[in-house]
Design a protein around this motif. Sequence first.
Motif, PDB file in Angstrom:
ATOM      1  N   ASP A  63       0.830  -1.206   0.000  1.00 43.39           N
ATOM      2  CA  ASP A  63       0.000   0.000   0.000  1.00 43.39           C
ATOM      3  C   ASP A  63       0.865   1.257   0.000  1.00 43.39           C
ATOM      4  O   ASP A  63       0.486   2.283  -0.579  1.00 43.39           O
ATOM      5  CB  ASP A  63      -0.915   0.013   1.227  1.00 43.39           C
ATOM      6  CG  ASP A  63      -2.028  -1.026   1.109  1.00 43.39           C
ATOM      7  OD1 ASP A  63      -2.158  -1.613   0.017  1.00 43.39           O
ATOM      8  OD2 ASP A  63      -2.735  -1.248   2.096  1.00 43.39           O
ATOM      9  N   ILE A  66       2.023   1.679  -3.615  1.00 41.69           N
ATOM     10  CA  ILE A  66       0.943   2.149  -4.494  1.00 41.69           C
ATOM     11  C   ILE A  66       0.610   3.609  -4.174  1.00 41.69           C
ATOM     12  O   ILE A  66       0.450   4.447  -5.066  1.00 41.69           O
ATOM     13  CB  ILE A  66      -0.297   1.250  -4.321  1.00 41.69           C
ATOM     14  CG1 ILE A  66       0.015  -0.148  -4.856  1.00 41.69           C
ATOM     15  CG2 ILE A  66      -1.508   1.849  -5.040  1.00 41.69           C
ATOM     16  CD1 ILE A  66      -1.027  -1.179  -4.496  1.00 41.69           C
ATOM     17  N   GLY A  67       0.549   3.901  -2.873  1.00 42.22           N
ATOM     18  CA  GLY A  67       0.198   5.260  -2.466  1.00 42.22           C
ATOM     19  C   GLY A  67       1.202   6.292  -2.927  1.00 42.22           C
ATOM     20  O   GLY A  67       0.866   7.460  -3.124  1.00 42.22           O
ATOM     21  N   ALA A  68       2.447   5.852  -3.116  1.00 45.02           N
ATOM     22  CA  ALA A  68       3.495   6.786  -3.541  1.00 45.02           C
ATOM     23  C   ALA A  68       3.823   6.630  -5.019  1.00 45.02           C
ATOM     24  O   ALA A  68       4.834   7.162  -5.496  1.00 45.02           O
ATOM     25  CB  ALA A  68       4.754   6.564  -2.706  1.00 45.02           C
ATOM     26  N   ASP A  69       2.990   5.889  -5.732  1.00 45.51           N
ATOM     27  CA  ASP A  69       3.232   5.634  -7.161  1.00 45.51           C
ATOM     28  C   ASP A  69       4.629   5.086  -7.400  1.00 45.51           C
ATOM     29  O   ASP A  69       5.286   5.421  -8.392  1.00 45.51           O
ATOM     30  CB  ASP A  69       3.034   6.923  -7.975  1.00 45.51           C
ATOM     31  CG  ASP A  69       1.569   7.130  -8.326  1.00 45.51           C
ATOM     32  OD1 ASP A  69       0.789   6.165  -8.153  1.00 45.51           O
ATOM     33  OD2 ASP A  69       1.210   8.242  -8.731  1.00 45.51           O
ATOM     34  N   ARG A  74       8.012  10.528  -2.892  1.00 46.21           N
ATOM     35  CA  ARG A  74       6.689  11.162  -2.896  1.00 46.21           C
ATOM     36  C   ARG A  74       5.945  10.974  -1.582  1.00 46.21           C
ATOM     37  O   ARG A  74       4.989  11.681  -1.312  1.00 46.21           O
ATOM     38  CB  ARG A  74       5.851  10.616  -4.049  1.00 46.21           C
ATOM     39  CG  ARG A  74       6.341  11.123  -5.379  1.00 46.21           C
ATOM     40  CD  ARG A  74       5.445  10.679  -6.492  1.00 46.21           C
ATOM     41  NE  ARG A  74       4.084  11.188  -6.332  1.00 46.21           N
ATOM     42  CZ  ARG A  74       3.152  11.022  -7.245  1.00 46.21           C
ATOM     43  NH1 ARG A  74       3.433  10.399  -8.366  1.00 46.21           N
ATOM     44  NH2 ARG A  74       1.949  11.502  -7.050  1.00 46.21           N
ATOM     45  N   THR A  75       6.386  10.018  -0.799  1.00 50.31           N
ATOM     46  CA  THR A  75       5.713   9.797   0.485  1.00 50.31           C
ATOM     47  C   THR A  75       5.756  11.054   1.330  1.00 50.31           C
ATOM     48  O   THR A  75       4.820  11.358   2.066  1.00 50.31           O
ATOM     49  CB  THR A  75       6.396   8.630   1.227  1.00 50.31           C
ATOM     50  OG1 THR A  75       6.404   7.504   0.355  1.00 50.31           O
ATOM     51  CG2 THR A  75       5.636   8.263   2.489  1.00 50.31           C
ATOM     52  N   ALA A  76       6.826  11.799   1.185  1.00 53.42           N
ATOM     53  CA  ALA A  76       6.958  13.024   1.973  1.00 53.42           C
ATOM     54  C   ALA A  76       5.937  14.069   1.554  1.00 53.42           C
ATOM     55  O   ALA A  76       5.684  15.017   2.283  1.00 53.42           O
ATOM     56  CB  ALA A  76       8.367  13.580   1.823  1.00 53.42           C
ATOM     57  N   ASP A  77       5.353  13.877   0.359  1.00 55.48           N
ATOM     58  CA  ASP A  77       4.367  14.851  -0.116  1.00 55.48           C
ATOM     59  C   ASP A  77       2.940  14.493   0.272  1.00 55.48           C
ATOM     60  O   ASP A  77       2.011  15.236  -0.055  1.00 55.48           O
ATOM     61  CB  ASP A  77       4.441  14.957  -1.649  1.00 55.48           C
ATOM     62  CG  ASP A  77       5.832  15.362  -2.109  1.00 55.48           C
ATOM     63  OD1 ASP A  77       6.515  16.053  -1.332  1.00 55.48           O
ATOM     64  OD2 ASP A  77       6.230  14.963  -3.220  1.00 55.48           O
ATOM     65  N   ASP A  78       2.745  13.355   0.910  1.00 55.28           N
ATOM     66  CA  ASP A  78       1.387  12.961   1.286  1.00 55.28           C
ATOM     67  C   ASP A  78       0.733  14.088   2.078  1.00 55.28           C
ATOM     68  O   ASP A  78       1.323  14.613   3.030  1.00 55.28           O
ATOM     69  CB  ASP A  78       1.411  11.700   2.175  1.00 55.28           C
ATOM     70  CG  ASP A  78       1.739  10.454   1.371  1.00 55.28           C
ATOM     71  OD1 ASP A  78       1.830  10.560   0.135  1.00 55.28           O
ATOM     72  OD2 ASP A  78       1.918   9.397   1.984  1.00 55.28           O
ATOM     73  N   PRO A  79      -0.477  14.460   1.702  1.00 55.43           N
ATOM     74  CA  PRO A  79      -1.112  15.567   2.424  1.00 55.43           C
ATOM     75  C   PRO A  79      -1.428  15.241   3.880  1.00 55.43           C
ATOM     76  O   PRO A  79      -1.530  16.129   4.704  1.00 55.43           O
ATOM     77  CB  PRO A  79      -2.400  15.819   1.631  1.00 55.43           C
ATOM     78  CG  PRO A  79      -2.593  14.626   0.783  1.00 55.43           C
ATOM     79  CD  PRO A  79      -1.277  13.981   0.574  1.00 55.43           C
ATOM     80  N   THR A  80      -1.581  13.953   4.150  1.00 53.60           N
ATOM     81  CA  THR A  80      -1.910  13.557   5.515  1.00 53.60           C
ATOM     82  C   THR A  80      -0.853  12.596   6.044  1.00 53.60           C
ATOM     83  O   THR A  80      -0.443  11.678   5.328  1.00 53.60           O
ATOM     84  CB  THR A  80      -3.277  12.843   5.557  1.00 53.60           C
ATOM     85  OG1 THR A  80      -4.230  13.659   4.882  1.00 53.60           O
ATOM     86  CG2 THR A  80      -3.718  12.599   6.987  1.00 53.60           C
ATOM     87  N   LEU A  81      -0.418  12.833   7.265  1.00 58.44           N
ATOM     88  CA  LEU A  81       0.501  11.893   7.893  1.00 58.44           C
ATOM     89  C   LEU A  81      -0.306  10.759   8.503  1.00 58.44           C
ATOM     90  O   LEU A  81      -1.341  10.993   9.141  1.00 58.44           O
ATOM     91  CB  LEU A  81       1.291  12.584   9.009  1.00 58.44           C
ATOM     92  CG  LEU A  81       2.360  13.565   8.577  1.00 58.44           C
ATOM     93  CD1 LEU A  81       2.989  14.205   9.804  1.00 58.44           C
ATOM     94  CD2 LEU A  81       3.440  12.859   7.761  1.00 58.44           C
ATOM     95  N   ARG A  82       0.187   9.564   8.318  1.00 56.07           N
ATOM     96  CA  ARG A  82      -0.504   8.441   8.943  1.00 56.07           C
ATOM     97  C   ARG A  82      -0.353   8.536  10.458  1.00 56.07           C
ATOM     98  O   ARG A  82       0.721   8.890  10.945  1.00 56.07           O
ATOM     99  CB  ARG A  82       0.123   7.121   8.490  1.00 56.07           C
ATOM    100  CG  ARG A  82      -0.152   6.769   7.050  1.00 56.07           C
ATOM    101  CD  ARG A  82       0.469   5.430   6.723  1.00 56.07           C
ATOM    102  NE  ARG A  82       0.302   5.107   5.317  1.00 56.07           N
ATOM    103  CZ  ARG A  82      -0.802   4.551   4.801  1.00 56.07           C
ATOM    104  NH1 ARG A  82      -1.827   4.292   5.594  1.00 56.07           N
ATOM    105  NH2 ARG A  82      -0.879   4.285   3.520  1.00 56.07           N
ATOM    106  N   PRO A  83      -1.393   8.238  11.194  1.00 55.35           N
ATOM    107  CA  PRO A  83      -1.228   8.202  12.652  1.00 55.35           C
ATOM    108  C   PRO A  83      -0.321   7.026  13.033  1.00 55.35           C
ATOM    109  O   PRO A  83      -0.297   6.000  12.349  1.00 55.35           O
ATOM    110  CB  PRO A  83      -2.648   7.980  13.165  1.00 55.35           C
ATOM    111  CG  PRO A  83      -3.382   7.371  12.033  1.00 55.35           C
ATOM    112  CD  PRO A  83      -2.743   7.878  10.778  1.00 55.35           C
TER     113      PRO A  83
END
Lengths: 645, 311
Positions: A63, A66-69, A74-83
Motif C-alpha cells: 500500500d 501504491i500510495g506513492a506511485d 513522494r511519500t513526503a508529499d502525502d497531504p496527511t501523515l498516517r497516525p
Amino acid sequence: MSMLGRVLATELKPSTPHQFHFWTAADAVLGIGTIVRVEGDARTVFGVVTEAVAYADLARPMDAVIGADGDPARTADDPTLRPEIRLWTAAVLRQLPEEPMQPVPLGTVTAASNDDVRIALRMDAYVNEDASTGIPIGLYAAGGMSAPVYLDADFLVGPEAAHLNITGVSGLATKTSAVTFLMQSLFQTFPAGKGSVAAVCFNVKGPDLCFLDQAAPLGTDDLALWRQLGLVASPFTDLTVYAPYKADGVNLNTLRSHPALVDRVEPLVWGLREILDYAEVVLNRDDVDAKADALLDFLADRVVGKRFDAPELRAAPFAVETFADLDELFRAIFDHLETTQRGGEVWRTHHVATIRKVRNRLGNIATRARGLVTDDGVANDLPWGEFRDRSVTVVDVAGVDPLAQDLVFARVISRLREHLERRDLGVDHIVVFVDELNKYAPADGPETHVKKMLLDLSERGRYLGLVLFSAQQFRSQVLRRVVGNAGTTAYGRMDSDELAMPGYATLPPAVKAKLAALPKGELLLRHPHFTQPVFVRFPRPASLSGREGIEHFPPAADLPFADAVIQRLRLLDPTVRADDVRALLADRPEVEVRAALSATTRRRPDAPFAFFRGMLRKTIPNTTPEPARGITPLAHDDADPFAPY
Amino acid sequence: MASLTFHPLRRRLALAGGHTATAAADAAGGRRETASYRPAKLVEGPLRAIAVGAPIAWTEPVAFLDGTQHVELLGYLGTDPVLGADVRAAVRVRRARRLTLSTEAHERLVVARPHALARLAPSLPGAVRAIPVDDAEPPHPIADAERAHALVDRARTALEIEVARRFRAVEPTTWCLVDGSLATSPDWARDPQMLGVVKSHATLPFTDDELHTYLTLPAGHRTSIFAPATRQVAPVYAWALRLHEWEGKDLFHGLLRIEAPATEHTLVHADAWSRHLLAERAPLAADRRADRLLYGIHDVERYLRARAGGG
C-alpha cells in the motif's frame, strides 16, 4: 507527574498480573527501562518498560508503494501523515495493594517519581530513617528525573543472600569500575550494627586494581552523581597490595612499582608449609589418587616443620622446613631404596613411583611459582587475624604463572574461610573480588580445586560473612551454580552472541538490544528485592583505574639486586644507608640475602638494618696476608744453598 | 455476532416481554442503495475525459466529514421487529498534515412500530431516542425492518448536517470534504468551500456511449461537469474523477463522483479542485475501498468506529 499514556488491553494483548501494555503520544519521553505508575480501579501498579513497538495504519507494505506511485520520495508529499502508535509493554514491579493479585487495571500511566521508584523496587522495606540497610548502587534516571537505587546489605553481604556477579564485554572498564564503586559505597554505608567489613581483591590482569588508594580526577557530572547517592567521592584509604617477587627474588612482580607508591606494597612469599596444605591445587586429578594423597598427608602431618626420625635413611633426624630440605629427604629415600634395599620399591608403605610423582609435582611448584614460593622457608603472608575494618587487600597475581594464580586463590580463600569460621579474621565480613570468573570457575572443563572452592564459597559463604564479588565477560561460560548463587547480578554492555545464549532467554528483545549498546557507566541490575531488572547509572569510582594509574605512576624499572634490597630495607627504615648495605652484600650469595631480607620484611624489627645484618652469616674477610712488617728478614746469602730466603 | 453496545437495550426488551435476537441486521453498517439509472444534464459540453494535470495537495487546512451507523435487530415485541442503532458523525480537520477532531455527535436509537415503542418506552434510558416506524402499512417484520433502516439513514444524515453546521459556525471558510452527496442539504449544496465525494455508483447518470466514456475514464482525468437528476432537495454540479488506473481491475476502481455547488465558480475551478483531490490518493487507506476512499474520510470513519467500540 503528568500523564504519559493509558493502559490498553485486547484479547491478543491482555493485561495480566505481571505484564501490561500502554500507549503514549509519539513525543512522550520514556524508553526501555523507564519505571511507570498506573492508577486505576483503586489500585496502583508499578512497572518497568521492557518492550516497545511503533506502527502506522499501513495495512500492507505494498500500500505504501501504491500510495506513492512507486516513488519513495513522494511519500513526503502525502497531504496527511498516517497516525502512529507507540505501544509499550511493561513488566509489573509491584502492585498496591499486593493482595488480591489482579490483572493491571486499564488506568492512566505516569512516569514514576522518586518516591514511586523507592516503592516500586521495594526499597521502602530497607531504606528508611530508622534502620537502613541500603547500599547505594546507582541512579535510576528517566525523563529528566533520577532516583537513587539501593541494594539491601542483608542481601548483598548476607545473611539473607549474598554475592554479586557482573557480566560485560571487556575494554569498557565497566565491570571493574562498578565493583570498585560498589565497594566504596559499601564501605561508606555498611550499617554499623552489622559489624566490620574488608575486601580482598585479586588483581588478575595488568594494573587493574593496583591504584585503588589513588584519587581519580572526577568531573562535575560524576561528583554530582556521588552527591545524589549520598556518598563522598574518596578513594580507599587503607590499601595494601601483596605481590610475589619476580624470579630475582627481590623485585616485586607488580605494576605498582613507582617509588612513590611502593610503601603500600608487600611481598607475598610462601614456603613449603603454606604450599603443602594446598598441594592438590597443583596436582591434576590423575595425580591426586589415594596413594599420592596419603603421602602428602604423611609429609604434612609427620615430616614438615617437625623433627623427623628415619634411622633407615640416616642417623640424624630430618628437619624439613624448605623445599630444599624436602628434596634432601626424597633423595635419601631414593638412595635407601636403591642401595640399602636393593630392588626395594616401598618405603614406609609408599611406593617409589608415588614418591617420585609427588616429588616431581612439588618440585615443579618451586620452579613455576618462583617468586611466590620461597626455598628458604621464610614466608610473608596476608595479615591473617589482623584484617582491619574498611581495609582493602589487593593480591596482585597478574604477572604470575596460572598455576601459581590457582594456588594463591585456593590458599587465600581457604584461609579466609577458616578464619571466618573461627571468627578470628579481624573483621566480620570480607568481600572477595575475583575477575575473569570464567577462567577460574568455567562451566566446562575438569573439576579443579579452585572451581570447587569458588562453588563452596558461593553456596555457603554468606553464612560466614565471606562474600564473592565476581566478574566475567561471558556469564554463559561460568559454572551455573556459582553465578546462580549470586543474589545480585549486574550486566554491563553485552556481546550480542552472548545475549543469544539460553541463559538470557528471560530478557525481552528490547532489553537485550539496549544491553548490546549500553553506555559505559550503566548497568542492568537484578536484586532479590527487585521483581524485574532495572537499569542504573553509577558514577566513576573515586580511585584511579589501572590505565590511569600507570599513566600517573609509571612502573619503575627492575632494580639491580643490591638496589632492590636497599629499597626494601628503606621502606622499613628510611635512614638505612646505601653504602652500608652494599658493603654488607658484597660477595654474598643472593639466596642468603633474600632469606635475610624476607625475614626482616616479615618481622619488621625496630632496627631493620641491624636485624638484616644479624640474619646474614658471619663472614671472614677474604684478604691475602701480607708479610709482617717491622722484623728484619734474615740476611740473604746466595752462597748458602740451605738458606731460607 | 451482536455487539455488547445494545446489551442493555436487549435486557429492557426482554423485561418488556419481547423476544431478543442476537443477529446483526442486514447491512448493519452502512446506507443501503439500490442500483438505478437517473439521467444527468451535461453543463460543460459533451461528455468527455479531461486531463486535470498533476496532483497538488491542499496546503491550507482541510476538513473531512463522515458519519457511521450500526444497526442491530434487538428482537421482537410480538411480531414487531425492534431495531437498535448507533449513529455518529464527526468532522476532523487536517492542519500541518495531522488530523484532529473538530466536532462530533452521537445518538443511540430504538426504532419500532409506535405501539411496540409504547411498551418499551418506560424502560428506555433517557439517552436513547425512540423513532416510530410508519404504521400506515400492515405489519410485516421484513418491511418494517427495511423502513427502520431508512429511518436510521435519515437520523445519520441529520447528525452529519448537525456536525457540519457546528463546524461551519467556527470555521466558515475551511475546505470541507464530505463523504457522500452534497444534495442532502441545501446549505451544503450552496457552500463554496465544500465538496461531496461519492464512492457509490449505484445510481448512474449516463447510458450507452456516454456511460462507456464515464466508466472508462483514464486515471488522472475527470469527466465534463453535469447536473445529476436527484430526488434530493438541492441542485449540485458533479463530475467523475478517476484516482487510480482501472485497467485489469474493475470499471469502478478508483472512480469517484465529485459534487460541488451548482455555480459558475465550480465550472471554473473543477480542474484545480480535481488536482487537489488527486493528491488525496495518498496515503492509501487501510480499507477494502481504498481505491475510492480518501484517507481523510477513512480517518473520520475509523475515529467514529473506535468511539463506538470498534463495532
